[in-house]
Design a protein around this motif. Structure first.
Motif, PDB file in Angstrom:
ATOM      1  N   UNK A   1       0.862  -1.030   0.047  1.00  0.00           N
ATOM      2  CA  UNK A   1       0.118   0.017  -0.091  1.00  0.00           C
ATOM      3  C   UNK A   1       0.823   1.519   0.034  1.00  0.00           C
ATOM      4  N   UNK A   2       0.734   2.170  -0.891  1.00  0.00           N
ATOM      5  CA  UNK A   2       1.435   3.289  -1.165  1.00  0.00           C
ATOM      6  C   UNK A   2       0.485   4.470  -0.797  1.00  0.00           C
ATOM      7  N   UNK A   3       1.052   5.370  -0.250  1.00  0.00           N
ATOM      8  CA  UNK A   3       0.096   6.617   0.037  1.00  0.00           C
ATOM      9  C   UNK A   3      -0.176   7.568  -1.149  1.00  0.00           C
ATOM     10  N   UNK A   4      -1.176   8.202  -1.317  1.00  0.00           N
ATOM     11  CA  UNK A   4      -1.731   8.679  -2.275  1.00  0.00           C
ATOM     12  C   UNK A   4      -0.368  10.116  -2.624  1.00  0.00           C
ATOM     13  N   UNK A   5      -0.006  10.824  -1.558  1.00  0.00           N
ATOM     14  CA  UNK A   5       0.956  11.562  -1.986  1.00  0.00           C
ATOM     15  C   UNK A   5       2.236  11.176  -1.436  1.00  0.00           C
ATOM     16  N   UNK A   6       3.286  11.125  -2.294  1.00  0.00           N
ATOM     17  CA  UNK A   6       4.575  10.869  -1.780  1.00  0.00           C
ATOM     18  C   UNK A   6       5.687  11.820  -1.702  1.00  0.00           C
ATOM     19  N   UNK A   7       5.950  11.914  -0.458  1.00  0.00           N
ATOM     20  CA  UNK A   7       7.293  12.945  -0.118  1.00  0.00           C
ATOM     21  C   UNK A   7       8.518  12.321  -0.110  1.00  0.00           C
ATOM     22  N   UNK A   8       9.450  12.844  -0.100  1.00  0.00           N
ATOM     23  CA  UNK A   8      10.663  12.510  -0.180  1.00  0.00           C
ATOM     24  C   UNK A   8      11.207  11.745   1.264  1.00  0.00           C
ATOM     25  N   UNK A   9      10.655  12.155   2.183  1.00  0.00           N
ATOM     26  CA  UNK A   9      10.665  11.605   3.553  1.00  0.00           C
ATOM     27  C   UNK A   9      10.083  10.424   3.575  1.00  0.00           C
ATOM     28  N   UNK A  10       8.655   9.955   3.015  1.00  0.00           N
ATOM     29  CA  UNK A  10       8.287   9.073   2.934  1.00  0.00           C
ATOM     30  C   UNK A  10       8.958   7.854   2.061  1.00  0.00           C
ATOM     31  N   UNK A  11       9.133   8.210   1.077  1.00  0.00           N
ATOM     32  CA  UNK A  11       9.774   7.598   0.124  1.00  0.00           C
ATOM     33  C   UNK A  11      11.040   6.950   0.524  1.00  0.00           C
TER      34      UNK A  11
END
Length: 88
Positions: A29-39
């Protein structure tokens, strides 16, 4: 002759079913918005090289604990009073 015709349909069907089953087991499950920190966090959690290194560190830590529990034998040899010089 009929066995060859069956093989033409069965083999690709088995390959299709097998690869789709493997691919579905890797879905995350990937989040809808992908920030650099989350990536970066996602990459750290799912990177097999980093997970292998973490496992190797745990193994080394366990080996060190085991080595501390084992007795440390000491060999002591003295040559005092031996006629004819030192035997070492």
């Amino acid at each position: 002759m009929k066995i060859r015709h069956v093989g033409l349909y069965v083999i690709p069907l088995l390959i299709l079913v097998g690869t789709s089953a493997l691919a579905s087991s890797q879905v995350t499950n990937l989040p809808q918005t992908l920030t650099l920190g989350v990536a970066l966090e996602f990459a750290e959690r799912h990177n097999p090289g980093l997970r292998a290194d973490a496992a190797a560190q745990k193994v080394a830590r366990g080996d060190a604990i085991t080595a501390e529990l084992l007795p440390n034998p000491v060999f002591l040899a003295r040559s005092e009073g031996y006629n004819g010089g030192s035997f070492l």
